[in-house]
Write an enzyme that holds these catalytic residues in place. Structure first.
Site, mmCIF file in Angstrom:
data_model
loop_
_atom_site.group_PDB
_atom_site.id
_atom_site.type_symbol
_atom_site.label_atom_id
_atom_site.label_comp_id
_atom_site.label_asym_id
_atom_site.label_seq_id
_atom_site.Cartn_x
_atom_site.Cartn_y
_atom_site.Cartn_z
ATOM 1 N N LYS A 114 -3.993 -15.620 8.595
ATOM 2 C CA LYS A 114 -3.712 -15.100 7.252
ATOM 3 C C LYS A 114 -2.455 -15.691 6.659
ATOM 4 O O LYS A 114 -2.355 -15.878 5.443
ATOM 5 C CB LYS A 114 -3.604 -13.569 7.282
ATOM 6 C CG LYS A 114 -4.947 -12.900 7.477
ATOM 7 C CD LYS A 114 -4.932 -11.451 7.033
ATOM 8 C CE LYS A 114 -6.322 -10.861 7.102
ATOM 9 N NZ LYS A 114 -6.377 -9.443 6.892
ATOM 10 N N LYS A 198 -15.996 -16.931 9.481
ATOM 11 C CA LYS A 198 -16.304 -15.503 9.365
ATOM 12 C C LYS A 198 -16.639 -15.120 7.919
ATOM 13 O O LYS A 198 -16.006 -15.637 6.997
ATOM 14 C CB LYS A 198 -15.062 -14.731 9.833
ATOM 15 C CG LYS A 198 -15.279 -13.291 10.171
ATOM 16 C CD LYS A 198 -13.985 -12.636 10.603
ATOM 17 C CE LYS A 198 -13.023 -12.443 9.457
ATOM 18 N NZ LYS A 198 -11.870 -11.586 9.727
ATOM 19 N N LYS A 201 -13.830 -11.151 2.800
ATOM 20 C CA LYS A 201 -13.634 -10.787 1.401
ATOM 21 C C LYS A 201 -12.703 -11.758 0.699
ATOM 22 O O LYS A 201 -12.665 -11.812 -0.517
ATOM 23 C CB LYS A 201 -13.145 -9.344 1.263
ATOM 24 C CG LYS A 201 -12.121 -8.869 2.254
ATOM 25 C CD LYS A 201 -11.984 -7.336 2.192
ATOM 26 C CE LYS A 201 -11.383 -6.770 3.473
ATOM 27 N NZ LYS A 201 -11.470 -5.330 3.559
HETATM 28 P P1 TYM Z 1 -10.747 -5.050 7.674
HETATM 29 O O1 TYM Z 1 -10.469 -4.205 6.507
HETATM 30 O O2 TYM Z 1 -10.446 -6.517 7.580
HETATM 31 O O3 TYM Z 1 -12.265 -4.917 8.103
HETATM 32 C C1 TYM Z 1 -12.868 -3.647 8.303
HETATM 33 C C2 TYM Z 1 -13.821 -3.710 9.483
HETATM 34 O O4 TYM Z 1 -14.834 -4.692 9.242
HETATM 35 C C3 TYM Z 1 -14.925 -5.585 10.349
HETATM 36 N N1 TYM Z 1 -15.279 -6.921 9.853
HETATM 37 C C4 TYM Z 1 -16.301 -7.648 10.344
HETATM 38 N N2 TYM Z 1 -17.190 -7.394 11.323
HETATM 39 C C5 TYM Z 1 -18.122 -8.346 11.569
HETATM 40 N N3 TYM Z 1 -18.206 -9.515 10.888
HETATM 41 C C6 TYM Z 1 -17.348 -9.809 9.890
HETATM 42 N N4 TYM Z 1 -17.451 -10.941 9.211
HETATM 43 C C7 TYM Z 1 -16.328 -8.847 9.578
HETATM 44 N N5 TYM Z 1 -15.329 -8.806 8.664
HETATM 45 C C8 TYM Z 1 -14.704 -7.621 8.843
HETATM 46 C C9 TYM Z 1 -13.511 -5.579 10.949
HETATM 47 O O5 TYM Z 1 -13.525 -6.000 12.292
HETATM 48 C C10 TYM Z 1 -13.122 -4.132 10.789
HETATM 49 O O6 TYM Z 1 -13.605 -3.362 11.864
HETATM 50 N N6 TYM Z 1 -6.856 -4.100 10.690
HETATM 51 C C11 TYM Z 1 -8.136 -3.614 10.233
HETATM 52 C C12 TYM Z 1 -8.091 -2.239 9.603
HETATM 53 C C13 TYM Z 1 -7.390 -1.185 10.414
HETATM 54 C C14 TYM Z 1 -7.932 -0.506 11.528
HETATM 55 C C15 TYM Z 1 -6.932 0.440 11.913
HETATM 56 C C16 TYM Z 1 -9.130 -0.602 12.221
HETATM 57 C C17 TYM Z 1 -6.161 -0.682 10.166
HETATM 58 N N7 TYM Z 1 -5.877 0.316 11.068
HETATM 59 C C18 TYM Z 1 -7.127 1.279 13.000
HETATM 60 C C19 TYM Z 1 -9.311 0.241 13.310
HETATM 61 C C20 TYM Z 1 -8.319 1.183 13.691
HETATM 62 C C21 TYM Z 1 -8.687 -4.573 9.184
HETATM 63 O O7 TYM Z 1 -7.951 -5.263 8.541
HETATM 64 O O8 TYM Z 1 -10.027 -4.453 8.971
#
Ligand code: TYM
Length: 333
Positions: A114, A198, A201
């Protein structure tokens, strides 16, 4: 056995099929097991690690909440809230940041991706973001965390932080080491334009992803234009594994249909690409388009969404503030 589930999604707009298949679909399945305690958070504090327009952020917090609800999360069964309304998350992150080691954070691959080439210009928040994520999880004594593959390393860091805290303060099992719940297959949905990247967004090309707010035509068009190769449809798994774009589309189809990959291979061997793509579009329209419709309906009632977040925050606050107080006692405050 009852599980305590915590997970979060960033309100940065354009929630997509990867978020749904990698994480949110699993949130809903876990909610169905009555004995589970489920807590799902719109992680707005995480979102501001990258500059956000205040009005758009506000809109995206509601939209992410609407995605949760439209996908099947029920505020009567799960706690649904946004992170900034529960100040214990930030307080916990400070304390845990004094436990975590620089060397651990330096290994985080997501920061490297990132931050890009110019790390000096990345926010400090982006660097320490996994500590806030650890705080989210550890404050609720979560035993299980459903996430996509890309969050696995952050979960390992959370476990390291819990272990070190417990050992530094001679408090065995005080912070619970959570288990990641990552779908065995299809835990990493890839871009429709590049099977090695991947689905994300932040990809500038909207054609690279199916957004959960896409309408029927957009879904059908994106699948029609999705990259494939020129071979024939595979009749075995080892052929499929060598073909990243097709492997991704077969994964999406299997996941949407809740069937294993071998069945999908059998279903389409000997058929044309257009047969497969038509079936994939149909399956996506059937499962994703109703979610899109429901999101749009929910977004018309902002008050309803705000009430859910408020009531969720008051439930979350009770749990998280108690844990932060216990943490404070352990460290001598
Ligand atoms: P975030 O907001 O980027 O994504 C949310 C969830 O979607 C999953 N994800 C994917 N899974 C499969 N293929 C993809 N292409 C893909 N893109 C996104 C992510 O793995 C995630 O599960 N750091 C985290 C948010 C967070 C969090 C937490 C998660 C903050 N605190 C505590 C679990 C527990 C994040 O940025 O996810």
């Amino acid at each position: 056995m009852s599980k305590k589930i915590f997970s979060g999604v960033q309100p940065t707009g354009n929630l997509h099929l990867g978020n749904y298949l990698g994480a949110i679909k699993n949130f809903v399945n876990l909610q169905k097991e009555k004995e589970n305690i489920c807590i799902y958070c719109v992680v707005d504090l995480h979102a501001i690690t990258i500059k956000q327009d205040p009005e758009i952020l506000k809109k995206n917090i509601r939209e992410t909440t609407a995605v949760f609800l439209a996908s099947g999360l029920d505020p009567k069964k799960s706690i649904i809230f946004n992170q900034s309304m529960v100040s214990s998350h930030a307080e916990g992150a400070w304390i845990l940041g004094c436990v975590a080691r620089m060397g651990w954070l330096n290994r985080m691959t997501q920061f490297k991706e990132k931050a890009g080439k110019d790390k000096e210009k990345a926010s400090v928040g982006l660097y320490i973001y996994p500590i806030l994520m650890a705080s989210d999880i550890l404050l609720y004594d979560a035993t299980h965390v459903p996430v996509g593959e890309d969050q696995k390393q952050h979960l390992e860091l959370t476990r390291d932080i819990a272990q070190k805290f417990n050992s530094d303060f001679n408090a065995p099992n005080f912070l619970i080491e959570p288990e990641p719940l990552i779908q065995q297959n299809f835990s990493r949905i890839m871009s429709l334009k590049d099977g090695k990247k991947k689905m994300s967004k932040s990809d500038p090309s909207d054609q690279s992803r199916i957004n959960l707010t896409d309408n029927k035509d957009q879904i059908v068009n994106k699948i029609k234009k999705a990259k494939t190769d020129s071979g024939i449809l595979p009749d075995n798994d080892s052929d499929l594994q060598k073909r990243p774009e097709l492997n991704n589309l077969y994964g999406i189809f299997s996941s949407i249909q809740d069937q294993n990959l071998d069945l999908t291979i059998d279903e389409f061997k000997g058929k044309n690409f257009s047969d497969f793509k038509n079936s994939l579009s149909d399956a996506l329209v059937e499962k994703i388009y109703p979610i899109s419709l429901e999101i749009n309906k929910l977004l018309k009632d902002e008050r309803y969404i705000d009430e859910i977040l408020l009531s969720g925050a008051s439930k979350a606050e009770k749990i998280a503030s108690k844990k932060v107080n216990d943490i404070k006692k352990k460290i001598g405050f």
